[in-house]
Design a protein around this motif. Structure first.
Motif, mmCIF file in Angstrom:
data_model
loop_
_atom_site.group_PDB
_atom_site.id
_atom_site.type_symbol
_atom_site.label_atom_id
_atom_site.label_comp_id
_atom_site.label_asym_id
_atom_site.label_seq_id
_atom_site.Cartn_x
_atom_site.Cartn_y
_atom_site.Cartn_z
ATOM 1 N N PRO A 297 0.628 -1.045 -0.083
ATOM 2 C CA PRO A 297 0.149 0.274 0.176
ATOM 3 C C PRO A 297 0.796 1.634 -0.216
ATOM 4 C CG PRO A 297 0.035 -1.376 2.056
ATOM 5 C CD PRO A 297 0.491 -2.303 1.086
ATOM 6 N N LEU A 298 1.900 1.272 0.566
ATOM 7 C CA LEU A 298 2.835 2.828 0.866
ATOM 8 C C LEU A 298 3.148 2.991 -0.821
ATOM 9 C CD1 LEU A 298 4.152 4.666 2.104
ATOM 10 C CD2 LEU A 298 6.229 2.923 2.316
ATOM 11 N N MET A 299 3.455 1.710 -1.589
ATOM 12 C CA MET A 299 4.006 1.900 -2.890
ATOM 13 C C MET A 299 2.986 2.044 -3.653
ATOM 14 S SD MET A 299 5.690 -0.813 -4.575
ATOM 15 C CE MET A 299 8.182 -1.706 -3.874
ATOM 16 N N VAL A 300 1.852 1.811 -3.269
ATOM 17 C CA VAL A 300 0.023 2.457 -3.806
ATOM 18 C C VAL A 300 0.120 3.951 -3.653
ATOM 19 C CG1 VAL A 300 -2.369 2.861 -3.984
ATOM 20 C CG2 VAL A 300 -1.068 0.769 -4.045
ATOM 21 N N LEU A 301 0.395 4.459 -2.223
ATOM 22 C CA LEU A 301 0.644 5.968 -2.053
ATOM 23 C C LEU A 301 1.980 6.323 -2.571
ATOM 24 C CD1 LEU A 301 -0.116 8.742 0.161
ATOM 25 C CD2 LEU A 301 1.034 6.874 1.278
ATOM 26 N N ALA A 302 3.030 6.065 -2.327
ATOM 27 C CA ALA A 302 4.018 6.793 -3.447
ATOM 28 C C ALA A 302 3.590 6.891 -4.674
ATOM 29 C CB ALA A 302 5.172 6.282 -3.088
ATOM 30 N N GLU A 303 3.033 6.219 -5.650
ATOM 31 C CA GLU A 303 2.842 6.298 -7.252
ATOM 32 C C GLU A 303 2.215 7.789 -7.113
ATOM 33 O OE1 GLU A 303 3.031 3.460 -10.643
ATOM 34 O OE2 GLU A 303 0.640 3.398 -9.473
ATOM 35 N N THR A 304 0.801 7.945 -6.397
ATOM 36 C CA THR A 304 0.012 9.111 -6.675
ATOM 37 C C THR A 304 0.958 10.067 -6.155
ATOM 38 O OG1 THR A 304 -0.544 8.942 -3.746
ATOM 39 C CG2 THR A 304 -2.096 7.566 -5.801
ATOM 40 N N ASP A 350 13.741 -9.449 4.528
ATOM 41 C CA ASP A 350 13.982 -8.862 5.466
ATOM 42 C C ASP A 350 14.499 -7.069 5.115
ATOM 43 O OD1 ASP A 350 13.430 -7.697 8.016
ATOM 44 O OD2 ASP A 350 14.836 -8.080 8.607
ATOM 45 N N GLN A 351 15.732 -7.167 4.483
ATOM 46 C CA GLN A 351 16.137 -6.037 4.160
ATOM 47 C C GLN A 351 15.628 -5.540 3.324
ATOM 48 O OE1 GLN A 351 20.533 -7.708 3.963
ATOM 49 N NE2 GLN A 351 20.492 -8.117 6.235
ATOM 50 N N ALA A 356 12.637 -1.021 1.274
ATOM 51 C CA ALA A 356 12.155 -0.039 0.008
ATOM 52 C C ALA A 356 10.880 0.752 1.217
ATOM 53 C CB ALA A 356 11.209 -1.014 -0.549
ATOM 54 N N VAL A 357 10.914 0.402 2.408
ATOM 55 C CA VAL A 357 9.341 1.115 3.231
ATOM 56 C C VAL A 357 10.431 2.625 3.362
ATOM 57 C CG1 VAL A 357 8.629 1.089 5.364
ATOM 58 C CG2 VAL A 357 8.454 -0.796 3.946
ATOM 59 N N ASP A 358 11.661 2.163 4.316
ATOM 60 C CA ASP A 358 12.698 3.155 4.013
ATOM 61 C C ASP A 358 12.210 4.481 2.996
ATOM 62 O OD1 ASP A 358 12.838 2.743 7.242
ATOM 63 O OD2 ASP A 358 15.120 2.019 6.569
ATOM 64 N N TYR A 359 12.953 4.000 2.426
ATOM 65 C CA TYR A 359 13.297 4.933 1.189
ATOM 66 C C TYR A 359 12.027 5.734 0.653
ATOM 67 C CZ TYR A 359 14.155 6.150 -4.069
ATOM 68 O OH TYR A 359 14.293 7.191 -5.016
ATOM 69 N N LEU A 360 10.584 4.777 0.564
ATOM 70 C CA LEU A 360 9.741 5.469 0.076
ATOM 71 C C LEU A 360 9.278 6.724 1.132
ATOM 72 C CD1 LEU A 360 7.173 2.455 -1.581
ATOM 73 C CD2 LEU A 360 8.819 4.156 -2.529
ATOM 74 N N THR A 361 9.297 6.353 2.405
ATOM 75 C CA THR A 361 9.377 7.640 3.641
ATOM 76 C C THR A 361 10.067 8.567 3.482
ATOM 77 O OG1 THR A 361 10.157 5.994 5.233
ATOM 78 C CG2 THR A 361 8.048 4.968 4.704
ATOM 79 N N THR A 768 18.307 4.669 9.263
ATOM 80 C CA THR A 768 18.402 3.791 8.872
ATOM 81 C C THR A 768 19.595 3.050 8.197
ATOM 82 O OG1 THR A 768 17.157 4.620 6.444
ATOM 83 C CG2 THR A 768 15.979 4.138 8.311
ATOM 84 N N THR A 769 19.605 2.567 7.499
ATOM 85 C CA THR A 769 20.750 1.939 6.115
ATOM 86 C C THR A 769 20.987 3.341 5.422
ATOM 87 O OG1 THR A 769 20.318 -0.210 7.257
ATOM 88 C CG2 THR A 769 22.233 0.047 5.033
ATOM 89 N N LEU A 770 19.709 3.396 4.809
ATOM 90 C CA LEU A 770 19.370 3.962 3.524
ATOM 91 C C LEU A 770 19.578 5.156 3.502
ATOM 92 C CD1 LEU A 770 16.746 2.651 1.072
ATOM 93 C CD2 LEU A 770 19.115 1.884 1.310
ATOM 94 N N LYS A 771 19.746 6.235 5.367
ATOM 95 C CA LYS A 771 20.228 7.234 5.371
ATOM 96 C C LYS A 771 21.222 7.695 5.249
ATOM 97 C CE LYS A 771 18.791 11.891 7.705
ATOM 98 N NZ LYS A 771 18.256 12.018 7.021
ATOM 99 N N TYR A 772 22.535 7.723 4.734
ATOM 100 C CA TYR A 772 23.735 7.183 4.422
ATOM 101 C C TYR A 772 23.431 8.502 3.345
ATOM 102 C CZ TYR A 772 28.930 7.981 4.994
ATOM 103 O OH TYR A 772 29.799 8.298 5.254
ATOM 104 N N PHE A 773 23.068 7.384 2.089
ATOM 105 C CA PHE A 773 22.498 7.735 0.886
ATOM 106 C C PHE A 773 22.684 9.531 0.608
ATOM 107 C CE2 PHE A 773 22.706 3.286 -0.036
ATOM 108 C CZ PHE A 773 23.563 2.280 0.977
#
Length: 870
Positions: A297-304, A350-351, A356-361, A768-773
């Protein structure tokens, strides 16, 4: 007239078992050469490749040059593949996971020329009651399976299997196993084999599956058929397939059977495998919830908001999960080397899903129109509004702060504050830059969350805290619904609504387990211990949002079966139990951690409900099932020749309930998949926390006499399945005056679907891991805006995702009632959209309409509806 015997040549290719998938792949790579050559050279007419695409998928990744050759055989209807990706477990796997499994299998098979249009699960350990409606949702009106049909329900091999919504499929039940037909190859006693397969047949059309585990092509199949035909006067054997067999069956003459099939009357069913290798089941449950209720559902929200929907990423994760949900893999009845690979797939899934949740939020939060330092953005991935107490972490330069929403201060509860440094790390901490120290605050805050949307609050740093500190108390914890107290090693619960008191309401049971990874079985000399919380260190914290009681201690248990038989206890097992009560929430939340160091035992938590019961209720993938708490054959099962004791140990997905006319007690779980109703009056819910065993299979068990399951010829040690590690268990208890299936599941979803959040700040690059990017904001600003909301008190929300075809959004709901139809309510849209009802494949069932409100109409008991929005 001769009876026709449809000889179905097949292999059953366990994805993994006592061997790893990697090991069996080597055989598969050569086996496929044999299969295709035999079909191309007319050595055999047909071949069924076990109904799963995972092995074909992996084969073609290594041998893409063979694709066209395989496609030609599939299109010629010589080679049968699919419809599954892997042969799923049906009882402890989420309904949406089962749908994704079929969706993946059918999608891949369609690219290869088509798929076997039957629900083929020849070895799953029991058949779930919702399977007919799942199959019909995919246009599959036939099924083939082996295990679980009770003799006292039917002994027919063919029948119509029906779900409570009226969905029916034609079932072929292989009562003697998918390997029964190898007798054709190895035995010259033709008449004896015919009598075996004729038993229970409903017509003069018989089916003989010739195949087995990882079995090679039987190149002498035609010679053996000819040999049998020369011996038999009343039977004619022909090379055939299940399609031809099903076409010969007159459905009008068959009886209709309903319900789940988990009986051991004709085959082992392993009705305690649901607690084997709990560590895997916990991971599966966590990732399923994240995929179904968060990421899709987060991907649906993100696409909007202008972020592309990544179906390929979702498919990659679902493939990993589906491999782990094959019947052996889900059950945990595998070798240790296999289970290490299963855990590696869980870690990868899990990773991937967490990142993916971290990136989209982050992307959405950093792309808003007015981005301010220390904005804290929360995301509700459920299609209904919620008011939740959320645990989150924020990083600030200041030790003190306020939380503000729409100009008003929010009440929060500080849990812990840690001091960190954002500068370069040094061997000597005194050399670190004092100007770069900051604080990480773990806290609770209550937030109003609009449906499928995000909301922002501001973190305001300040110099002096006005926050009232949490108060440590000793007498107990309470909210408006419950009071929990501790005394003399026991926990007591008061229902403040009814004033009902539950003395010593929660205990731990420890017993021996001389079983294996398939089944619990009590030792021949057992010592069952009832454990409470004597001498526990108790800490009670009362805060403005959550009250918490923490008990820490140790239990002294038998170290192993030898000590247990001698009534000796020398092994210390430490534990911590945290019981939490949130303000204004009718749930008692329990978080239990056990450091298991004992061997060959089973631990269960027992919840005293004070409700004497004859039946229990639990949810299924798309409904509810009611089960007797005492099996009618518990005393005569051996005399009847059953394969194992019909102990009333049952599978569960998310909850188990006992209720009567005035009271209801529900136990929810996050990862616990097994329960039993126990007690003198059958008034206690026993949730199996874990089983600690050390062999893949053992012979001559009390509950399962005779040969060992798995491999009857060799003991296969599995020391990892002793689970000598720290284990975490999360379960909840809810008291109510009545039971409502839809309300219970909505309460469950609100409780277990965590709220992703993101803080705008740069001092802490490791949230989060992706925050460093580094990350660019979107070219167009994101906006918190209404999209859709599901308004229904009678339905269970199941999923929200983009359709496989990519041309719309699908939201799925179902009526959880076993017996009652209901009015479904509405889906409210932010603007007028086109919509229609579709099946589980996404194909239209109704004409296209346009409105900003969708009347869901009436639902039959157990009915699933998928609404597609354009």
């Amino acid at each position: 007239m001769k009876k026709k015997v449809h000889v179905v040549h097949h292999t059953h290719w366990d994805f993994e078992w006592y061997f790893t998938n990697h090991e069996s792949f080597v055989q598969l790579s050569y086996h496929m050469d044999e299969v295709m050559s035999a079909l191309e050279n007319n050595l055999i007419d047909f071949y069924l490749l076990d109904g799963q695409l995972s092995i074909v998928d992996e084969y073609l990744q290594s041998f893409p040059e063979q694709k066209e050759r395989l496609v030609q055989l599939v299109k010629a209807e010589k080679l049968f593949i699919g419809p599954w990706y892997t042969q799923t477990d049906e009882l402890i796997i989420a309904g949406e996971s089962i749908i994704r499994n079929l969706d993946l299998g059918i999608t891949i098979a369609n690219e290869l020329g088509g798929y076997f249009k039957a629900g083929y699960l020849p070895d799953s350990f029991g058949q779930g009651k919702d399977m007919p409606k799942i199959y019909q949702g995919f246009g599959l009106d036939k099924t083939v399976f082996w295990r679980g049909v009770p003799n006292d329900v039917t002994e027919d091999r063919e029948f119509m299997w029906q779900s409570e919504d009226g969905s029916k499929v034609l079932a072929s039940n292989i009562k003697n196993g998918y390997f029964v037909g190898v007798g054709l190859i190895y035995s010259d006693d033709a008449q004896d084999l015919m009598e075996v397969i004729e038993s229970g047949a409903t017509s003069d059309q018989l089916v003989l599956p010739v195949g087995g585990d990882q079995r090679y092509i039987d190149f002498d199949l035609r010679e053996r058929i000819e040999l049998y035909n020369n011996q038999l006067d009343d039977y004619e054997l022909v090379e055939s397939n299940y399609d031809l067999f099903f076409d010969s069956i007159d459905e009008d003459k068959l009886q209709t059977v309903e319900g789940e099939f988990i009986s051991s009357s004709v085959s082992k069913i392993h009705r305690s495998i649901y607690s084997s290798r709990y560590d895997h089941k916990y991971m599966n449950d966590k990732i399923e919830r994240r995929m179904i209720y968060q990421l899709e559902p987060l991907m649906v929200l993100a696409e909007t908001q202008g972020i592309p929907y990544k179906q390929g990423l979702l498919d990659r994760i679902w493939k990993l999960l589906s491999k782990n949900q094959a019947h052996d893999s889900a059950g945990g009845c595998n070798s240790d080397k296999t289970n290490k690979i299963i855990m590696e797939r869980f870690i990868e899934a899990d990773q991937l899903s967490y990142s993916a949740v971290d990136y989209l939020t982050r992307k959405i939060a950093e792309s808003r129109e007015e981005v301010k330092e220390n904005d804290l953005v929360f995301f509700n991935t459920l299609p209904f509004s919620r008011k939740e107490i959320i645990k989150c972490s924020i990083s600030l330069m200041s030790e003190d702060f306020d939380l503000v929403s729409n100009g008003e201060k929010l009440t929060y509860q500080l849990i812990e504050t840690k001091k960190e440094n954002s500068g370069s790390i040094r061997k000597n901490p005194e050399e670190m830059d004092p100007e770069k120290f900051y604080y990480i605050h773990d806290l609770l805050v209550e937030v109003d969350l609009p449906a499928l949307n995000f909301t922002t609050i501001q973190v305001v740093e300040k110099s002096k805290s006005e926050e009232i500190s949490n108060q440590a108390m000793t007498h107990g914890i309470e909210n408006e619904f419950y009071h929990v107290s501790y005394s003399d090693g026991m926990l007591h619960l008061t229902d403040k609504v009814t004033q009902e008191k539950y003395f010593n309401f929660l205990t731990i049971e420890d017993s021996g387990d001389e079983g294996d990874t398939y089944d619990y079985s009590p030792p021949y000399e057992d010592d069952v211990l009832s454990l409470n919380f004597n001498e526990a260190a108790v800490k009670v914290t009362n805060g403005p949002l959550r009250n918490e009681m923490k008990l820490s201690g140790e239990w002294i248990l038998p170290k192993d079966l030898e000590e247990r038989s001698n009534k000796k206890q020398t092994q210390s097992v430490s534990y911590q139990l945290i019981i939490s009560l949130d303000n204004q929430k009718n749930l008692l939340d329990c978080h239990l951690t056990i450091n298991n160091e004992a061997l060959d035992h089973r631990m269960r938590v027992l919840v005293d409900t004070k409700i004497a019961s004859k039946k229990s209720l639990t949810n299924t993938p798309f409904g509810t099932v009611e089960r007797e708490v005492v099996d009618a054959h518990i005393n005569d099962w051996k005399d009847l020749g059953w394969r194992e004791e019909p102990t009333t140990i049952f599978p569960m997905l998310n909850y188990v309930n006992l209720h009567n006319e005035t009271s209801s007690v529900t136990c929810f779980s996050k990862g616990i998949k097994e329960y039993q109703i126990v007690g003198d009056n059958y008034d206690k819910i026993a949730l199996t926390l874990f089983r600690s065993v050390g062999f893949l299979g053992r012979p001559d068990l009390i509950r399962r006499p005779g040969i060992a399951s798995g491999n009857e010829f060799k003991y296969i040690p599995t020391p990892d399945s002793q689970l000598q590690e720290t284990l975490t268990f999360k379960f909840m208890i809810q008291l109510d005056e009545s039971f409502n299936e839809a309300k219970v599941m909505k309460d469950f979803q609100k409780q277990v679907v965590s709220v992703p959040f993101y803080q705008i700040q740069e001092m802490n690059r490791f949230t989060t891991t992706l925050k460093y990017f580094v990350s660019n904001p979107l070219p167009t600003n994101t906006q918190a805006k209404e999209f859709l909301e599901c308004v229904s008190d009678s339905l269970v929300y199941s999923s929200l995702r983009k359709s496989r075809s990519g041309d719309g959004i699908e939201i799925r709901l179902f009526n959880p009632s076993l017996t009652d139809s209901c009015e479904g309510g509405m889906i409210e849209l932010s603007k007028g959209m086109s919509y229609q009802i579709v099946d589980l494949k996404g194909e239209a069932l109704t004409s296209l309409k346009n409105n900003d409100k969708i009347d869901l109409g009436s639902f039959k008991p157990g009915e699933i509806k998928t609404v597609k929005l354009f």
